[in-house]
Design a protein around this motif. Structure first.
Motif, PDB file in Angstrom:
ATOM      1  N   LYS A 126       0.864  -1.179   0.000  1.00 16.38           N
ATOM      2  CA  LYS A 126       0.000   0.000   0.000  1.00 16.38           C
ATOM      3  C   LYS A 126       0.905   1.235   0.000  1.00 16.38           C
ATOM      4  CE  LYS A 126      -0.596   0.352   5.016  1.00 16.38           C
ATOM      5  NZ  LYS A 126      -1.567   0.524   6.110  1.00 16.38           N
ATOM      6  N   TYR A 160       2.114   4.972  -5.208  1.00 14.75           N
ATOM      7  CA  TYR A 160       1.498   5.806  -6.244  1.00 14.75           C
ATOM      8  C   TYR A 160       1.544   5.075  -7.582  1.00 14.75           C
ATOM      9  CZ  TYR A 160       1.116   9.539  -9.742  1.00 14.75           C
ATOM     10  OH  TYR A 160       0.759  10.301 -10.815  1.00 14.75           O
ATOM     11  N   SER A 194      -0.542   7.204  -0.871  1.00 14.41           N
ATOM     12  CA  SER A 194      -1.527   7.042  -1.929  1.00 14.41           C
ATOM     13  C   SER A 194      -2.537   5.971  -1.531  1.00 14.41           C
ATOM     14  CB  SER A 194      -0.826   6.636  -3.226  1.00 14.41           C
ATOM     15  OG  SER A 194      -1.689   6.766  -4.323  1.00 14.41           O
ATOM     16  N   GLY A 197      -5.353   2.821  -1.888  1.00 12.14           N
ATOM     17  CA  GLY A 197      -5.451   1.553  -2.586  1.00 12.14           C
ATOM     18  C   GLY A 197      -4.289   0.613  -2.328  1.00 12.14           C
ATOM     19  N   LEU A 240      -4.142  -4.212  -9.206  1.00 10.42           N
ATOM     20  CA  LEU A 240      -4.498  -2.964  -8.529  1.00 10.42           C
ATOM     21  C   LEU A 240      -5.865  -3.101  -7.869  1.00 10.42           C
ATOM     22  CD1 LEU A 240      -3.684  -0.737 -11.634  1.00 10.42           C
ATOM     23  CD2 LEU A 240      -2.155  -1.076  -9.681  1.00 10.42           C
ATOM     24  N   THR A 267      -7.126   1.837  -6.460  1.00  6.16           N
ATOM     25  CA  THR A 267      -6.142   2.900  -6.670  1.00  6.16           C
ATOM     26  C   THR A 267      -6.736   3.940  -7.624  1.00  6.16           C
ATOM     27  OG1 THR A 267      -5.165   1.769  -8.573  1.00  6.16           O
ATOM     28  CG2 THR A 267      -4.235   1.262  -6.407  1.00  6.16           C
TER      29      THR A 267
END
Length: 516
Positions: free
Chosen positions: A149, A152, A334, A336, A467, A470
């Motif tokens: 996690k 970015y 960031s 997600g 992903l 995100t």
């Protein structure tokens, strides 16, 4: 009268592809001559070959490989029983050299030790979604790729954008640059990158490059690695092509990875050649995709590269030397979860396909797919059809202008069964779509190198990034919606209007699709 070009002829005669073709032809000719010389023993030879082919069929039936792959080989062996069994042993890859498996197993153990999963992150994800956590656990266990996690991610919807971002980030490199690509070709894109790599190598940056020999056989001169070494760029070639009929030729390094200083990474479908940035038109407009990653998840790409370097070079790397600085990681916050992963064809675990199947089976609203090839097995066909029949909005974009006529013909052979079940299929009319992306329910996304074909799913070394929630997941969806505006939707009526000879050829090619 056109003047004879001796230089062009000489260049053709010394071309590696031409020489390889000649050497392979000589091997076939010698085999035929050998058979002719043993005509008086032909009955015995025939009997031995028939027995061998029957044994091979028994082996194939009991093998753990995909049923479609089995069927294609069984048909081929039974059609040509005299040579079918022998041909299977030479090129199938199922009976690959034990030394290769052992060597890869050692590297697997090394990457497994380096890729320590953070159980707290998966536990945190399980509170949000147990379905997502289950898939993350699978990837962590079978691809040795931990979940991360505070990473970015930025979706790059065109090769031109990836090229610009890549140059920008390469120029910032201070410690090391790792690059692993299937295709490299001299031109605007690669020459610009090479200038930066040379400069960085001269500054003491550890610059390393891996490229696949088969992927570059038509694009780079023989011995190009030595030229790069002379520039200070460490270079190795994956699976050097040899003009000998062999099963090991099936396994290629189809990954696209770039890691800079351990905290910046790129992956996706974009190779380092000018068609990928539309510097020239090869198959119409080239639509591709990549993913920029910044933060702790880049470690997965770093360990993938180092494991491949170890495999090729036969050396042991100290992975800890290439971990990113903690201060740079703390600066990233960031939303997600991000999980770059790899797929290894030698471990009998189809990670690439399983990730895709899990996404399709978990979908509640939609599944949007980009793929240059749609040459899929029964499991994938069944999952797509069941999802569509259940009311899930399943859409697939494929190219309108092909790069390989036979692959495009097989791709279109799959249209009717999918359309009948409610799957919507579109062709990218401006040209060739090379992106390999999934986006599901505004929650899940995958950007990587894995095509929906047998080679990517079962034979090649591949990679991708999974992903969950995100910012980049919505970027993939937004680009997909824009891409549909440039596509032509395929109808079932159009497919039924295809002439009988074309249908027959498609059906025939589809049977042998797993061997292409």
């Amino acid at each position: 009268m056109k003047k004879f070009n001796f230089k062009r002829l000489l260049k053709f005669l010394v071309n590696r592809v031409f020489i390889t073709g000649v050497l392979l032809a000589i091997q076939v000719a010698l085999f035929v001559i050998m058979l002719a010389g043993f005509q008086e023993y032909f009955v015995y030879f025939y009997a031995i070959c028939i027995v061998l082919s029957l044994l091979v069929v028994l082996y194939i039936v009991n093998d753990r490989s995909n049923p479609g792959y089995k069927i294609a080989w069984i048909i081929l062996v039974l059609i040509v029983p005299v040579f079918g069994g022998l041909f299977y042993l030479l090129v199938s890859g199922s009976l690959m050299n034990r030394r290769v498996h052992k060597k890869m197993h050692v590297v697997e153990e090394r990457i497994k030790a380096a890729a320590k999963a953070d159980k707290e992150i998966i536990k945190e994800l399980s509170y949000i979604s147990e379905d997502a956590a289950n898939e993350a656990r699978y990837i962590s266990r079978y691809a040795y790729s931990p979940l991360h996690k505070n990473t970015y991610t930025e979706y790059l919807p065109m090769g031109e954008i990836k090229f610009q971002k890549l140059i920008e980030e390469l120029k910032k490199a201070e410690k090391f640059i790792f690059m692993e690509y299937f295709i490299i070709e001299e031109g605007i894109m690669w020459n610009s990158i090479l200038e930066v790599l040379k400069e960085k190598a001269s500054q003491g940056v550890d610059v390393r490059l891996i490229y696949d020999d088969m992927g570059c056989i038509m694009t780079l001169p023989y011995g190009y690695n030595r030229k790069l070494e002379a520039m200070g760029i460490k270079c190795c070639i994956f699976n050097p092509f040899k003009p000998v009929i062999s099963s090991i030729l099936n396994n290629r390094d189809h990954r696209k990875i770039c890691v800079i200083d351990g905290h910046i990474g790129f992956t996706g479908g974009i190779n380092l050649a000018d068609e990928y940035i539309n510097a020239y038109e090869k198959h119409g407009h080239w639509k591709d995709a990549a993913l920029l990653i910044k933060g702790p998840a880049v470690w997965n790409l770093t360990s993938m590269f180092l494991s491949m370097w170890e495999y090729i070079k036969g050396v042991e790397e100290d992975y800890d030397l290439y971990k990113p600085e903690e201060e740079k990681l703390k600066a990233i916050n960031s939303q997600g979860f991000v999980q770059p992963y790899c797929d290894n064809p030698l471990d009998n675990e189809p990670v690439g396909e399983t990730v895709y199947l899990n996404l399709i089976n978990k979908a509640k609203r939609y599944v949007y797919i980009n793929t240059p090839y749609l040459i899929i097995d029964n499991e994938m066909v069944t999952s797509l059809c069941i999802a569509a029949k259940s009311g899930i909005d399943v859409r697939i974009v494929t190219p309108h202008i092909e790069d390989k006529w036979y692959a495009h013909m097989v791709t279109r052979a799959y249209y009717p069964v999918l359309l009948e079940s409610g799957v919507k299929i579109y062709e990218y009319t401006p040209g060739f779509i090379h992106a390999k992306t999934f986006v599901v329910d505004d929650e899940y996304g995958v950007v990587g190198t894995v095509n929906l074909d047998y080679r990517s799913l079962y034979l090649h070394f591949e990679c991708g990034a999974w992903l969950y929630k995100t910012e980049s997941v919505l970027q993939i969806k937004e680009d997909y919606i824009k891409t549909l505006e440039l596509c032509q939707e395929i109808s079932l009526e159009e497919c039924r209007k295809i002439s009988l000879p074309v249908r027959f050829l498609r059906a025939l090619l589809r049977v042998f699709a797993p061997l292409m």
